[in-house]
Design an enzyme around this catalytic site. Sequence first.
Site, short mmCIF file in Angstrom:
data_model
loop_
_atom_site.label_atom_id
_atom_site.label_comp_id
_atom_site.label_asym_id
_atom_site.label_seq_id
_atom_site.Cartn_x
_atom_site.Cartn_y
_atom_site.Cartn_z
N CYS A 1 43.16 40.68 44.59
CA CYS A 1 44.31 40.40 44.83
C CYS A 1 44.41 40.16 46.22
O CYS A 1 43.54 40.30 47.07
CB CYS A 1 45.46 41.10 44.38
SG CYS A 1 45.60 42.63 45.33
N1 GLU Z 1 45.57 46.12 38.16
C1 GLU Z 1 46.71 45.57 38.78
C2 GLU Z 1 47.32 44.57 37.79
O1 GLU Z 1 46.63 44.31 36.82
C3 GLU Z 1 46.15 44.93 40.29
C4 GLU Z 1 45.38 43.71 40.09
C5 GLU Z 1 44.92 43.02 41.32
O2 GLU Z 1 44.30 43.65 41.88
O3 GLU Z 1 45.58 41.88 41.58
O4 GLU Z 1 48.61 44.43 38.18
#
Ligand code: GLU
Length: 167
Positions: A2
């Site tokens: 992200c």
């Molecule tokens: N596990 C988190 C989600 O699904 C973060 C994903 C990410 O790293 O963007 O919201």
Amino acid sequence: MCGIFGYANYNVEKTRGQIIENLVEGLSKLEYRGYDSTGIGIDGEHEFGHSAVKAIQLYKQVGKVASLKDEIKSRNPDTAEVLPNHVGIAHTRWATHGGVSQANCHPQPSGDANEFIVVHNGIITNYRELKTLLKTKGYTFSSDTDTEIIAKLFKFLWFDGQVCLLP
Ligand code: GLU
């Protein structure tokens, strides 16, 4: 994966509009790191009489940064308001837990009052166990993300647990 971006100042006057612009600009540079949804959270201090009151505002939208810009515009924030002390966090999501929806966008809040808000990169492998624990303490969840656990766990530890950093 992200994209995470932050912007903070102490005793530096910026308008809410400038803060939003910086956060959104930061996100556009990170769009390639997570492109299913976006969001920003702003913690600004307002003077009410002799006291400063905190009010965290969240803006989230599925899709690209352009969609977030539209969402912010539609909410018509007070862009002229001057905030001398402020913290802003921003996120472009690549979903791992929970589908692509506005409720699953980051920042994830600790509750309706936004006592804590969290943006997160990665996976919380024991989130199911933590969720079960927090449910037994009366917490309810508004997203399907693993991330929401962090915000609610902070709130639980801060207000109901053993952690107290305030004098
Ligand atoms: N596990 C988190 C989600 O699904 C973060 C994903 C990410 O790293 O963007 O919201």
